[in-house]
Design a protein around this motif. Structure first.
Motif, PDB file in Angstrom:
ATOM      1  N   GLN A  97      -8.455 112.536  29.549  1.00  7.74           N
ATOM      2  CA  GLN A  97      -9.661 111.717  29.378  1.00  7.74           C
ATOM      3  C   GLN A  97     -10.824 112.490  28.761  1.00  7.74           C
ATOM      4  O   GLN A  97     -11.453 112.039  27.830  1.00  7.74           O
ATOM      5  CB  GLN A  97     -10.081 111.139  30.743  1.00  7.74           C
ATOM      6  N   THR A 183     -12.152 107.094  26.716  1.00  8.01           N
ATOM      7  CA  THR A 183     -13.130 106.625  27.702  1.00  8.01           C
ATOM      8  C   THR A 183     -14.409 107.449  27.689  1.00  8.01           C
ATOM      9  O   THR A 183     -15.491 106.931  27.944  1.00  8.01           O
ATOM     10  CB  THR A 183     -12.492 106.646  29.093  1.00  8.01           C
ATOM     11  N   ALA A 184     -14.296 108.752  27.380  1.00  6.76           N
ATOM     12  CA  ALA A 184     -15.473 109.613  27.416  1.00  6.76           C
ATOM     13  C   ALA A 184     -16.242 109.593  26.098  1.00  6.76           C
ATOM     14  O   ALA A 184     -17.209 110.309  25.941  1.00  6.76           O
ATOM     15  CB  ALA A 184     -15.054 111.041  27.754  1.00  6.76           C
ATOM     16  N   LEU A 185     -15.798 108.790  25.149  1.00  3.80           N
ATOM     17  CA  LEU A 185     -16.400 108.856  23.807  1.00  3.80           C
ATOM     18  C   LEU A 185     -17.329 107.670  23.541  1.00  3.80           C
ATOM     19  O   LEU A 185     -17.189 106.614  24.133  1.00  3.80           O
ATOM     20  CB  LEU A 185     -15.288 108.864  22.750  1.00  3.80           C
ATOM     21  N   ASP A 186     -18.241 107.853  22.588  1.00  2.00           N
ATOM     22  CA  ASP A 186     -19.077 106.749  22.119  1.00  2.00           C
ATOM     23  C   ASP A 186     -18.199 105.730  21.416  1.00  2.00           C
ATOM     24  O   ASP A 186     -17.189 106.088  20.813  1.00  2.00           O
ATOM     25  CB  ASP A 186     -20.100 107.268  21.085  1.00  2.00           C
ATOM     26  N   VAL A 187     -18.621 104.450  21.437  1.00  2.00           N
ATOM     27  CA  VAL A 187     -17.771 103.422  20.820  1.00  2.00           C
ATOM     28  C   VAL A 187     -17.500 103.669  19.354  1.00  2.00           C
ATOM     29  O   VAL A 187     -16.394 103.406  18.874  1.00  2.00           O
ATOM     30  CB  VAL A 187     -18.351 101.988  20.950  1.00  2.00           C
ATOM     31  N   THR A 188     -18.506 104.181  18.641  1.00  2.00           N
ATOM     32  CA  THR A 188     -18.298 104.399  17.204  1.00  2.00           C
ATOM     33  C   THR A 188     -17.260 105.498  16.988  1.00  2.00           C
ATOM     34  O   THR A 188     -16.463 105.435  16.067  1.00  2.00           O
ATOM     35  CB  THR A 188     -19.613 104.824  16.543  1.00  2.00           C
ATOM     36  N   GLN A 190     -14.973 106.273  19.314  1.00  2.00           N
ATOM     37  CA  GLN A 190     -13.737 105.718  19.834  1.00  2.00           C
ATOM     38  C   GLN A 190     -12.969 104.976  18.747  1.00  2.00           C
ATOM     39  O   GLN A 190     -11.751 105.122  18.629  1.00  2.00           O
ATOM     40  CB  GLN A 190     -14.064 104.748  20.982  1.00  2.00           C
TER      41      GLN A 190
END
Lengths: 264, 317
Positions: A97, A183-188, A190
Motif C-alpha cells: 500500500q 490507496t496512498a496516492l493522489d487521484v491524479t 492514481q
C-alpha cells in the motif's frame, strides 16, 4: 469474457487460515489467468490481505494454513522456506500500500532494483544495471540512469510506487499481488499508476491479484472481481456483472453504500 | 466578547506562509489564501500532495508563523505558538494529526491523555457540569470505556485515531481541524473515522476543517469544499455543486481522475505533468502549464478568486 481456454497460473482452492485460535480464512477459492487482473474486494478484516500474504508465504508466525495454493501445479503451501525463497520475488511478487515504507530509505533505488536481479537471475553487475534502467523506463521514471543513484525520499509518492512496481516486476514474475497499490496516492497520480498496471498486465501477460476496497479502482482495471466477507468469497464473476448486477446481498450492500449510487 | 452570530468562526484572510531554506529564496507554501469556517459547518480542503493544505492547517492552529495576512478565530487573532502555552481562548481550536502513531504519548495511559483535553476545557472556564470523563469520550468514539486503562500501543491505527479524536473533543473545541486524519489508516477504516469526525463535530455545534487528498471521502462528509493548487485556492463552493458542475479546469481534472464504480472498465483520465516546484511557481495562473484549456495570457495574468468561487480567467467578467 471467454476464459475457458486460458490456463490458470495460480489457483487457490479451499484455503483456510487460523491465527491465534481464530479462523481468518474459511476456504477461499480463486484462480488467476495470465494477462488478467483479478480484483479482491471486501471490508476491513475480511481476509483479503491475508489471502495475498498467504500466496507469498508471508503470514505472521503461528499461522496455520489448509487447502492448496498452486502455482503452475506446485502447491506453495507444502514448500520448505528455502524452496519458497526461490519463488518469492521471482515467480510471485508483491506491491504494498504505502511506497514510503515499503522501500528501504537508506539504499539507493539502483541497489534495491538490482539486488534480487543478481540473486535470482545470477546477472552480473553491469547486466543487472542495464535491466534496472529498462525497468525504470518501462514504469516511466524520467532520467532512469540518473535515478538509479538516488534515494526513495528524493521521489514523489507516485514515483515511489512506480519504482516499487518496477522492483516487483524485475524478475519477470508470473503473478503480481498488489495490495491497495494506489490507496496512498493522489487521484491524479492514481490514474497514472492504474494505467501503468493495466498496460504492464496486457503487455507482459502478467496475472495480477489486486486487493482493494475501492470499487472505483476495481471497476477501472479489474477483469474479474471477487468479493470477500468474514474469510469467505461470497461472489466471483466478470467485473461488469458483479458491479452492475450483483447476485449476493453483501455485494449489493457494498455498492449501495457508495455515494451517489442510490440516486443514479 | 459578544461575537456577531453570522460572523464566521474562523476567518483566514490573504494568508501567506513561507518556508526558508538556506541559500534559496523562500518557498511560499501558502500564497494568499482566504477561507472561512462557520460554526456547525464542515469544510473540506482538497488538493494534491505538496499543495500547501497541511501548512494552512498548521497555521490555523498557530503551529507555523505567518508571513502575511491574518487568521482570526472568534474575533481573536491567531498568533504562532511559542514556548509558553497557547492563549486560553485559542484552545477552542483543536487539531487531529495525520499520524496517530506519533501524536499519542506511548508512555501514558489513554485515559490520562484524554484527561489533558478535558483539563484544557476546564482551564478555559467551562462549567464543571458540562465536562465529561475520558470513559464517556471513549464510548462516544466507539471504543470500550475500559480502554482508558490501556496504552496506545495496544490499539490499531484506526483505534488510535479515535483516541486522538476523543482527546481533541475533550477540550470541547468549537473548531476541529483534521490534517489528513485518515491517510495513515488502513483503507477500510478511513471512511469510518471520517464520518465519525463529522458526526461528532456537527453534534457539538463545532466547525470542522477537514483536510484530505481523498476526494471520495471529502465528498461524503463536507458541506463546503475548497480546492487548493500550489498554495492557492482555485475553486470553492457547496460540495454537491462543485461535484455536479466543477468549473475550474483543475477541479475538473481532479474529479475526472476519480474512477467510477460503474463496471464499465474505463481507465480514469490522467492529468499530464507533475505538480511544479512550489519554490518556483509558474508565472500567471499557477495551473497554466498543465491546463488543457489555457489560452493566451494565462501565463501572464494571475486570476483571483471571483464571487462565483472560481479563480480562472475562463470565468472572468
Amino acid at each position: 469474457m471467454t476464459d475457458g481456454d486460458t490456463v490458470d497460473v495460480l489457483r487457490i482452492s479451499g484455503l483456510t487460515l487460523d491465527l491465534g485460535g481464530a479462523r481468518i480464512l474459511g476456504g477461499v477459492d480463486l484462480a488467476l489467468q495470465p494477462g488478467r487482473i483479478h480484483g479482491l474486494a471486501g471490508e476491513s478484516g475480511s481476509g483479503k490481505t491475508m489471502t495475498g500474504l498467504a500466496t507469498l508465504g508471508l503470514l505472521p508466525p503461528g499461522a496455520r494454513t489448509g487447502g492448496r495454493i498452486e502455482l503452475e501445479g506446485t502447491d506453495l503451501l507444502t514448500l520448505t522456506p528455502r524452496q519458497l525463497a526461490v519463488l518469492r520475488g521471482r515467480s510471485v511478487s508483491m506491491v504494498f500500500q504505502d511506497p514510503s515504507t515499503s522501500l528501504h530509505p537508506m539504499l539507493s533505488i539502483g541497489h534495491q532494483l538490482t539486488d534480487h536481479l543478481r540473486h535470482h537471475l545470477k546477472l552480473n553487475r553491469k547486466a543487472a544495471k542495464e535491466r534496472a534502467v529498462d525497468l525504470l523506463t518501462q514504469v516511466r521514471i524520467p532520467n532512469p540512469r540518473e535515478a538509479l543513484g538516488r534515494y526513495p525520499h528524493q521521489f514523489s509518492g507516485g514515483m515511489r510506487q512506480r519504482i516499487a512496481i518496477a522492483i516487483a516486476l524485475a524478475c519477470e514474475p508470473k503473478v503480481l499481488i498488489a495490495d491497495e497499490p494506489t490507496t496512498a496516492l493522489d487521484v491524479t497520480v492514481q490514474a497514472g499508476v492504474l494505467r501503468l498496471l493495466r498496460g504492464l498486465c496486457d503487455d507482459l501477460g502478467l496475472a495480477v491479484l489486486l486487493v482493494t476496497h475501492d470499487l472505483g479502482v476495481m471497476s477501472a482495471i479489474a477483469d474479474e472481481v471477487s468479493v470477500m466477507r468474514h474469510g469467505l468469497v461470497v461472489e466471483t464473476g466478470p467485473r461488469g456483472r458483479v458491479l452492475t448486477e450483483p447476485q449476493h446481498e453483501y455485494t449489493r450492500q457494498l455498492l449501495d453504500a457508495l455515494p451517489g449510487r442510490s440516486t443514479v | 466578547m459578544t461575537p456577531d452570530p453570522t460572523a464566521p468562526l474562523l476567518s483566514v484572510d490573504d494568508l501567506v506562509v513561507q518556508y526558508h531554506r538556506p541559500g534559496a529564496p523562500p518557498t511560499r507554501a501558502v500564497a494568499g489564501v482566504s477561507l472561512q469556517v462557520r460554526a456547525g459547518e464542515v469544510v473540506g480542503l482538497v488538493g494534491e500532495s505538496g499543495c500547501g493544505k497541511s501548512t494552512l492547517a498548521r497555521a490555523v492552529c498557530g503551529l507555523t508563523a505567518l508571513a502575511e495576512g491574518r487568521i482570526t478565530y472568534d474575533g481573536t487573532p491567531v498568533r504562532p505558538l511559542r514556548v509558553r502555552r497557547r492563549e486560553l481562548a485559542l484552545t477552542g481550536i483543536q487539531m487531529v494529526f495525520q499520524d496517530p502513531y506519533g501524536s499519542l504519548n506511548p508512555r501514558r495511559r489513554v485515559g490520562s491523555q484524554i484527561a489533558d483535553g478535558i483539563r484544557t476545557a476546564a482551564g478555559r472556564g467551562e462549567s464543571a457540569a458540562e465536562l465529561t470523563t475520558p470513559e464517556d469520550l471513549l464510548t462516544r468514539v466507539g471504543l470500550p470505556a475500559s480502554a482508558a486503562e490501556r496504552y496506545p500501543q495496544e490499539f490499531s491505527g484506526g483505534q488510535r485515531q479515535r483516541i486522538a479524536i476523543a482527546r481533541a473533543l475533550g477540550a470541547r473545541p468549537r473548531l476541529l481541524v483534521g490534517d489528513e486524519p485518515i491517510s495513515a489508516l488502513d483503507a477500510s477504516a478511513q471512511l469510518q473515522v471520517a464520518t465519525l469526525m463529522r458526526s461528532l463535530a456537527v453534534e457539538s455545534g463545532a466547525g470542522l476543517l477537514f483536510i484530505s487528498h481523498d476526494l471520495s471521502v471529502v465528498r461524503l462528509i463536507a458541506d463546503r469544499i475548497a480546492v487548493m493548487y500550489l498554495g492557492r485556492i482555485v475553486e470553492t463552493g457547496p460540495t454537491a455543486e462543485v461535484w455536479a458542475d466543477p468549473r475550474h479546469p483543475y477541479t475538473r481534472a481532479l474529479l475526472a481522475a476519480v474512477p467510477k464504480p460503474d463496471g464499465a472498465g474505463v481507465l480514469p483520465a490522467e492529468l499530464p505533468g507533475d505538480v511544479p516546484d512550489p519554490a518556483d511557481p509558474p508565472s500567471g495562473c499557477r495551473f497554466h502549464p498543465r491546463c488543457p484549456q489555457a489560452f493566451d495570457g494565462c501565463d501572464r495574468e494571475e486570476p483571483q478568486l471571483i464571487a462565483g468561487g472560481v479563480a480562472c480567467r475562463l470565468y472572468a467578467a
